[in-house]
Structure formats: C-alpha cells, structure tokens
Enzyme design. Structure first.
Site, PDB file in Angstrom:
ATOM      1  N   ASP A  69       5.483   6.508   8.130  1.00 26.79           N
ATOM      2  CA  ASP A  69       4.339   5.641   8.329  1.00 26.79           C
ATOM      3  C   ASP A  69       4.531   4.300   9.200  1.00 26.79           C
ATOM      4  OD1 ASP A  69       1.833   3.896   7.993  1.00 26.79           O
ATOM      5  OD2 ASP A  69       1.427   5.206   6.146  1.00 26.79           O
ATOM      6  N   SER A 119      -3.980   4.332   8.873  1.00 24.74           N
ATOM      7  CA  SER A 119      -3.402   5.568   8.163  1.00 24.74           C
ATOM      8  C   SER A 119      -4.431   6.549   7.695  1.00 24.74           C
ATOM      9  CB  SER A 119      -2.460   4.945   7.232  1.00 24.74           C
ATOM     10  OG  SER A 119      -1.613   4.149   7.856  1.00 24.74           O
ATOM     11  N   PHE A 296       7.603   6.285 -10.113  1.00 27.16           N
ATOM     12  CA  PHE A 296       8.683   5.322 -10.297  1.00 27.16           C
ATOM     13  C   PHE A 296       8.253   3.757  -9.974  1.00 27.16           C
ATOM     14  CE2 PHE A 296      10.255   9.574  -8.892  1.00 27.16           C
ATOM     15  CZ  PHE A 296      11.066   9.742 -10.011  1.00 27.16           C
ATOM     16  N   ASP A 345       5.889   1.086   7.280  1.00 24.17           N
ATOM     17  CA  ASP A 345       4.557   0.364   7.763  1.00 24.17           C
ATOM     18  C   ASP A 345       4.251  -0.912   6.897  1.00 24.17           C
ATOM     19  OD1 ASP A 345       1.714   0.565   8.856  1.00 24.17           O
ATOM     20  OD2 ASP A 345       1.415   0.250   6.609  1.00 24.17           O
ATOM     21  N   HIS A 349       4.147  -4.685   8.923  1.00 24.67           N
ATOM     22  CA  HIS A 349       2.867  -5.489   8.419  1.00 24.67           C
ATOM     23  C   HIS A 349       3.494  -7.069   7.868  1.00 24.67           C
ATOM     24  CE1 HIS A 349      -0.420  -2.959   9.281  1.00 24.67           C
ATOM     25  NE2 HIS A 349      -0.247  -2.023   8.146  1.00 24.67           N
ATOM     26  N   ASP A 386       2.068   8.332  11.852  1.00 23.34           N
ATOM     27  CA  ASP A 386       0.719   8.341  11.887  1.00 23.34           C
ATOM     28  C   ASP A 386       0.073   7.417  13.087  1.00 23.34           C
ATOM     29  OD1 ASP A 386       1.841   6.292  10.639  1.00 23.34           O
ATOM     30  OD2 ASP A 386       0.260   6.291   8.784  1.00 23.34           O
ATOM     31  N   HIS A 387       1.133   6.313  13.173  1.00 24.30           N
ATOM     32  CA  HIS A 387       0.568   5.245  14.500  1.00 24.30           C
ATOM     33  C   HIS A 387       1.845   4.552  14.632  1.00 24.30           C
ATOM     34  CE1 HIS A 387       0.587   2.438  10.987  1.00 24.30           C
ATOM     35  NE2 HIS A 387      -0.099   3.406  10.244  1.00 24.30           N
ATOM     36  N   HIS A 461      -1.211  -2.767  13.514  1.00 20.22           N
ATOM     37  CA  HIS A 461      -0.971  -1.329  13.852  1.00 20.22           C
ATOM     38  C   HIS A 461      -0.929  -1.673  15.422  1.00 20.22           C
ATOM     39  CE1 HIS A 461      -2.279   0.999  10.268  1.00 20.22           C
ATOM     40  NE2 HIS A 461      -1.349   0.166  10.045  1.00 20.22           N
TER      41      HIS A 461
END
Length: 563
Positions: A69, A119, A296, A345, A349, A386-387, A461
C-alpha cells in the site's frame, strides 16, 4: 614477478585502510566497476537471460497477490538501497526479491473521479476489475458517496469470490485492520470506506451492513478460510474490554463477531481457530485447520520497526505468509491469497520514511517466503502497489551515502538537506523565516520526519504510475502500461476463473509441457549448442572454457576492494 604482486597488494591494503579510516565520507569502491568489461559482461549476462526467457502458459493453480500500500517507484528504489546498506554494501546495486521477477508492467492508478486516487477506489480496480470513485468499496462509480440506498444493484464481485466459485480456497493477510480499504474490497460493498463498524455509520444508513458484519455474515466473506490482520475493536461490543489494550470495543449492536464466527464454524463441524497473540499463532498447526482468524491488533497491527516479536506480540508478515500457504495448499483445486503490506502507506502519511521502508522490506521478506514455498510451474505471484506517495530522492550525494542521511547543502539558504523529502506533509516545521536547520538532528532516527515543501497535517498520495512485478503462469500478460482494473482480469485468465475460461483444460496444462520451475527460463539460443541447459546450469564448449580461464589468469586482478 612476485615482488610486483606483493607491491600491488601493499598498495591496495593502504587504500583500503584509508577508506576504513575515513568512515564519515562513506566512500565505497569496487575496482571492477572502473572497467568497461565489468559493465559489458553484466549487460551481456542479462541479455542472455532475457533472450532465453520463455513464456509459461500453464494454468495457475494458485494465485498470490501482494499489495504494497503506497509502494510507489521511489519507495521501491529507496527500500532496495536500504536493503543493500544493511548488508554493508552501497545499496544502489541491490535488488528486492520481487525485482527479480521476469515480467514488469506499469499501472495507471487514477480513480473515476480523482486524478490522484485513494486506496478504496484503487482496490476496487485491482481486485474487482472495475474502476470506481474515491472512497468506494466494491461498487461502481454510479454509487452516490455516503448514500446507502444507491449501493443496491451496483455491487461488483472480487477475484477472491471468482476463486471461491471455482472451488479454490481463499485467504487474506494485512497489517492494517482487516476492514480497512484494501482488504475490505475482497468481500464488502460500501458507499464509504469508513463504514467499517456500525458506530461509524450515519443514522440514515440502516439499510446497509457495516464492513465487519459483511465479512462475518455475507458471501464471500464467511467462506474465506484464512483471515489475519488487525482491528479487534471493530468486531467487539462497546461493553467489552480488549484483553490486551484494555480499550472498549466499538460495536453499538452489542455483538462479539469473532465469537459468532467461531460458533458458526462449530455448528458446521468445521475446525476453526481464533487467536490474538503470537504465541497462539506459533502453536497453530495449519494443516489441521479448516478456518482461521487472527486479529493481532486492537486497531492496525504495529509498524515492523515497533513490532513485538515476543509470545505476547505479533507475528511478522513473512511468518503469516508461510503458515497461510501451508494451510491453503491443502485444497487440490488450489488457492487465492491476498497479502498486504498496509502500513507502508501509514509511514508515508506521517512523513516518516524509515517506517515506510522498514515495512516495505518486511513485505519483501514475505515475498521471498512465497517464492520459496510455491512452484513457478503452477503459481502466479503478482506484487504491485495501489498508488504512490510524494516521497522524493534528491541530491548528488556520494555512492553508498546513507539513504536516511544528508544529501548536501543548499546553495540558497546554506542549510543541509536530506536525501529523502516529501512534497507535502507534517515534516519538520519551518522556523518562521525559512527552512529549519537540521544540523545536530538525527535523521536516521525511527521517527524522524523528513522536510516538506508544503506543510500539511498528513502527507498525500502521489498520482504517478506504479509497477507490477509478476512470475508464474501467464506472467507475460503483464508487459506494458495498463489501466489498474486490468490486473484481476489477467490474473483470472491465468487461473481459469471468472469470465475467461475458453482456453482452459482440466489437467491445468495448456499446449505446453512441464513449465520450468524456480525461474529456470533457459533454452538454446541457436542450434549450434553455443548455449544450452542442464538443470539450472549453462554449458559452454570445453575449448572456450579453457581459453576463457587462460585469459582470466592473465588479465583479472588478483584482488579487489570489496563493498
């Protein structure tokens, strides 16, 4: 002659000592790289391997889909360098496991309504084969955002469901919540990716189920054999306390979904396991289980850099991948397994590149496990993103410079700048008159935030194409620049599931003898026998070998300075 050799050896030792003494310069040198023959020979070797590559047209019994991701090309490059530097090398010459795959293509990631995607919309494309709007889960672009009633009739099914309908076992692993945007598209349909639990849904959405509930109650979710990731809080009641974090659950309906899931499996006389700690995971024998759910984390699983590997902690992505393949391999019809390195991801961020790159390498370890546990003859493995993100790698720093280090000094403000920076994000704050001075700051620290051009609460993104790396049956279908929704269609064709089955045969072989395993893609270049194969080796005429050996003895230096 011996004196000359001794003199050369002494000179090289002096050079090596000087390089070692000047550690701060981080200069790496391999004398071979200073010769034209080194690069020519390497290129010729790659050319030979490429010429000898042949297509594998078998039907894929198994499909393993890896999703990094936010793993854009810059993330791949910098993770590659980090991997090499961990081994004491410069790093630039290193390769990630999936970069060794024979076929690569580029993927266009935009959403129907967004130039730079999220996403959810991208997952609907690469899992369902249909592009859609921003924040949509498993529905077409006709659905109105946040409008529950507009979902009916606009649902699109995923490749996981296609695999189930073909009699395959299915599973997914993620380091995010199992209801998060990427994995939820495997089994859910929603007008908003944030409708993960009933407490996050608007009052006027009573006609729609939250994403967690869809996983437990609906098809294909309730038929998924293996589910692993985080998000316990989204499956338990607000009246219950989490046994590890001691936080309250998030469900308003008073339900405990893992308990219901276990009860449902028990009523059907199926062997099921549910666990929340690594020690339970470690004791689990996959071959003795029909269904398994491992949650988890109360929320997302931890970043790899923070992961507690002790018995009360969390398994690694590689460990989960290994046991997942063992469990799903029981089905003679094969399996579909989705594996997401989801916290790559999140590291981006936050503007913390180290966290993102460490999680990229953790996924790379999982890819290695999958490669070693499967056969290229009957298993297609795809690795993609995904990106992208707005991470940049800049400067003219010395070869081998730490990927988290300084690249140089600005010729405008005379302040140091790092190799890795972001176009936007939380970053190090400006000091009111210009860029902050990073002198004395440990840029190698786990939670160092790279500087940015535009300050924002969260980094965004990136909209550039991402890469897809593929090996196994029909991998040659990935060789150009594609729309993202092409991916599941090509994988389904390879596995003879979904709509394209006209080329399939019952024996899982298509107009081809046994396909080579373990990347053994080698065949003669011509009929003269100049190159041929036996196992994994390349045979060369004996006279050529003898001549080559003589030339090597004369020309090749006795010693080079290693990385």
């Amino acid at each position: 002659m011996h004196r000359v050799l001794i003199f050369k050896l002494i000179v090289e030792l002096v050079i090596l000592a000087s390089l070692t003494a000047n550690c701060s310069a981080k200069v790496f040198r391999d004398a071979r790289e200073e010769t034209a023959s080194y690069w020519n020979d390497a290129a010729q070797k790659t050319l030979s391997e490429t010429l000898n590559l042949r297509t594998n047209e078998n039907v894929a019994k198994n499909v393993v889909f890896f999703l990094g991701d936010g793993m854009g090309v810059t993330t791949v490059t910098t993770a590659r360098i980090l991997k090499g530097q961990r081994q004491g090398k410069p790093g630039e010459e290193q390769s990630l496991e999936f970069e060794k795959f024979p076929y690569v293509s580029l993927v266009k990631t935009y959403n129907v309504d967004k130039q730079v995607p999220d996403s959810a919309g991208t997952a609907t494309a690469y899992l369902c084969g249909v592009k859609t709007n921003y924040e949509m889960i498993g529905v077409t672009a006709k659905v109105i955002p946040n409008n529950c009633s507009s979902v009916a009739g606009q649902e699109v099914s995923s490749i996981l469901q296609w695999a189930q309908e073909a009699g395959k076992d299915t599973g997914f692993i993620t380091t995010t919540r199992i209801t998060h945007a990427s994995p939820s598209v495997l089994y859910a349909h929603s007008a908003n990716r944030n409708w993960e639990v009933d407490s996050k849904m608007p009052e006027n959405a009573t006609g729609c189920k939250d994403i967690a509930l869809q996983l437990i109650e609906d098809v294909p979710g309730k038929r998924i054999k293996l589910i692993m990731g985080g998000g316990r809080g989204y499956f338990t009641s607000e009246n219950e306390t989490d046994p590890i974090t001691h936080e309250k659950g998030l469900r308003k309906d008073g339900r405990n979904l893992p308990d219901e899931w276990m009860q449902h499996k028990k009523e059907k006389c199926e062997k099921a396991k549910y666990f929340i700690k690594k020690e339970e995971f470690d004791r689990w024998v996959p071959e003795e289980t029909d269904y398994v759910m491992g949650l988890f984390g109360y929320d997302h699983m931890d970043f790899e850099k923070d992961r507690d590997s002790r018995p009360g902690g969390q398994p690694s992505l590689a460990e989960m991948t290994s046991k997942a393949i063992r469990m799903l391999s029981k089905n003679p019809n094969g399996f579909f397994l989705f594996i997401e390195g989801g916290r790559i991801d999140h590291g981006h961020h936050e503007g913390r590149a180290r966290l993102a790159l460490e999680d990229t390498l953790a996924m790379d370890d999982a890819v290695k496990v999958a490669v070693e546990m499967t056969n290229e003859r009957d298993t297609t493995i795809l690795v993609t993103a995904d990106h992208s993100h707005v991470l940049t790698m800049s400067g003219y720093q010395t070869r081998g410079n730490s990927i988290f280090g300084f690249a140089g000094v600005s010729d405008i403000d005379n302040l140091k700048y790092t190799t890795l920076m972001y176009a936007n994000g939380p970053g190090y704050p400006h000091n009111g008159t210009g860029r902050a001075n990073l002198s004395g700051i440990d840029t190698e620290a786990d939670r160092f935030r790279s500087q940015v051009a535009v300050l924002m609460k969260d980094e965004t993104h990136g909209g550039e194409d991402v890469a897809a790396y593929v090996r196994g049956p029909m991998a040659h279908l990935f060789h150009g620049v594609y729309e993202q929704n092409y991916l599941p269609h090509a994988l389904a064709y390879a596995a003879c599931i979904g709509r394209n089955k006209g080329h399939c045969k019952e024996n899982y072989e298509v107009n081809q003898p046994d396909a080579p395993a373990n990347n053994e893609h080698v065949k003669p270049i011509n009929s003269s026998g100049r190159w041929s194969t036996a196992g994994n080796s390349i045979k060369i005429p004996n006279m050529f070998l003898l001549l080559f050996a003589c030339v090597c003895c004369i020309l090749i230096p006795k010693r080079t300075v290693p990385y």
